[in-house]
Design an enzyme around this catalytic site. Structure first.
Site, mmCIF file in Angstrom:
data_model
loop_
_atom_site.group_PDB
_atom_site.id
_atom_site.type_symbol
_atom_site.label_atom_id
_atom_site.label_comp_id
_atom_site.label_asym_id
_atom_site.label_seq_id
_atom_site.Cartn_x
_atom_site.Cartn_y
_atom_site.Cartn_z
ATOM 1 N N HIS A 10 0.861 -1.196 0.000
ATOM 2 C CA HIS A 10 0.000 0.000 0.000
ATOM 3 C C HIS A 10 0.897 1.247 0.000
ATOM 4 C CE1 HIS A 10 -2.795 3.092 1.285
ATOM 5 N NE2 HIS A 10 -3.762 2.297 0.853
ATOM 6 N N GLU A 69 -3.857 2.311 -7.446
ATOM 7 C CA GLU A 69 -4.195 3.405 -6.531
ATOM 8 C C GLU A 69 -3.298 4.603 -6.824
ATOM 9 O OE1 GLU A 69 -6.389 1.924 -2.868
ATOM 10 O OE2 GLU A 69 -4.285 1.881 -2.351
HETATM 11 C C1 PEP Z 1 -6.611 3.648 0.192
HETATM 12 O O1 PEP Z 1 -5.886 4.212 1.000
HETATM 13 O O2 PEP Z 1 -6.449 2.449 -0.096
HETATM 14 C C2 PEP Z 1 -7.694 4.416 -0.394
HETATM 15 C C3 PEP Z 1 -8.157 4.045 -1.540
HETATM 16 O O3 PEP Z 1 -8.102 5.498 0.332
HETATM 17 P P1 PEP Z 1 -9.297 6.486 -0.053
HETATM 18 O O4 PEP Z 1 -10.451 5.660 -0.550
HETATM 19 O O5 PEP Z 1 -9.615 7.199 1.216
HETATM 20 O O6 PEP Z 1 -8.782 7.392 -1.133
#
Ligand code: PEP
Length: 253
Positions: free
Chosen positions: A88, A164
């Site tokens: 992550h 992400e």
């Molecule tokens: C995450 O940290 O995995 C994430 C997607 O956070 P958020 O949905 O708050 O952007």
């Protein structure tokens, strides 16, 4: 085989939200959509015992050893967890996890029968410098090259990727915009094109970064977006329920 959508909640360093263990809790898996919850280590066993499908937010690749503060994949598997997040962006940032360390985590998880979700994503600066694809390719290839792809194929591709982009992660700001659905789709298709043949079509690619009730349906309807990794919005049970519902609606014929 069609890919069943997966909605995953990342509770980060927060306790389980109120009502998490109710019979109609949105954190329970449904018939049409897979739901998995990533919670801090101390809550894992209690949540497993209550019937939730749980995962850890990280794990160490060594089975035991002098690694103070770490928890091994073997220990995570022993709690009844099914899955684990690897790499992550907050761990890459705060704990200095490298691509190689993330690859080793994913390999150890697979060996122990845990389903690793490997997180990859570029920063705002990398994107504006035109380097987003290069960064994603480097992060992904380090993991894929480390794994035995034939083993993955026979395990029915028990590995997922979460794209992400760091510039879209809310960091607790609920007004932060998500990636445009077309931008998410473009990067997901690129990621899929990099996957080796036996797992290319089957592997789940989740989107993460400010997914919420208002944008879930449009993001999840992109052909290569197979689900969401939801941070901030997963701490609000009704908001999370709406995201799972959006996925369920898309799964129904
Ligand atoms: C995450 O940290 O995995 C994430 C997607 O956070 P958020 O949905 O708050 O952007």
């Amino acid at each position: 085989m069609p890919r069943t959508k997966l909605i995953a909640a990342n509770w980060k360093m927060f306790p389980p939200p109120e009502g998490w263990d109710a019979m109609d809790s949105p954190y329970r898996a449904t018939d049409d959509v897979d739901v998995m919850i990533f919670a801090p280590f101390v809550y894992l066993k209690t949540c497993v015992a209550a019937g939730l499908r749980m995962g850890a937010q990280c794990g160490h690749h060594e089975p035991t050893g002098a690694h103070t503060g770490c928890v091994s994949m073997a220990m995570i598997a022993s709690t009844g967890c099914e899955t684990v997040l690897c790499g992550h962006s907050e761990r890459r940032r705060d704990q200095g996890e490298t691509d190689e360390f993330v690859a080793a985590q994913a390999k150890a998880a697979l060996t122990l029968g845990l389903f690793p979700i490997v997180c990859i994503g570029e920063t705002a600066n990398e994107r504006s410098a035109g380097k987003a694809h290069e960064v994603i390719e480097r992060q992904l290839r380090t993991v894929i090259d480390h794994l035995d792809v034939s083993q993955l194929a026979t395990r029915n591709s028990q590995l997922a990727i979460a794209y992400e982009p760091l510039w879209a992660i809310s960091g607790g700001d609920p007004t932060k915009p998500a990636a445009k659905p077309s931008d998410a789709q473009e990067m997901h298709a690129f990621i899929r094109s990099l996957l080796p043949e036996p797992i290319q079509k089957e592997m789940l690619i989740l989107y993460g970064g400010s997914m919420k009730a208002e944008n879930a349906s449009e993001l999840l309807s992109q052909p290569d977006v197979d689900g969401g990794l939801v941070g901030g919005a997963s701490l609000k049970p009704e908001e999370f329920r709406a995201i799972v519902e959006a996925a369920r609606t898309l799964e129904q014929p």
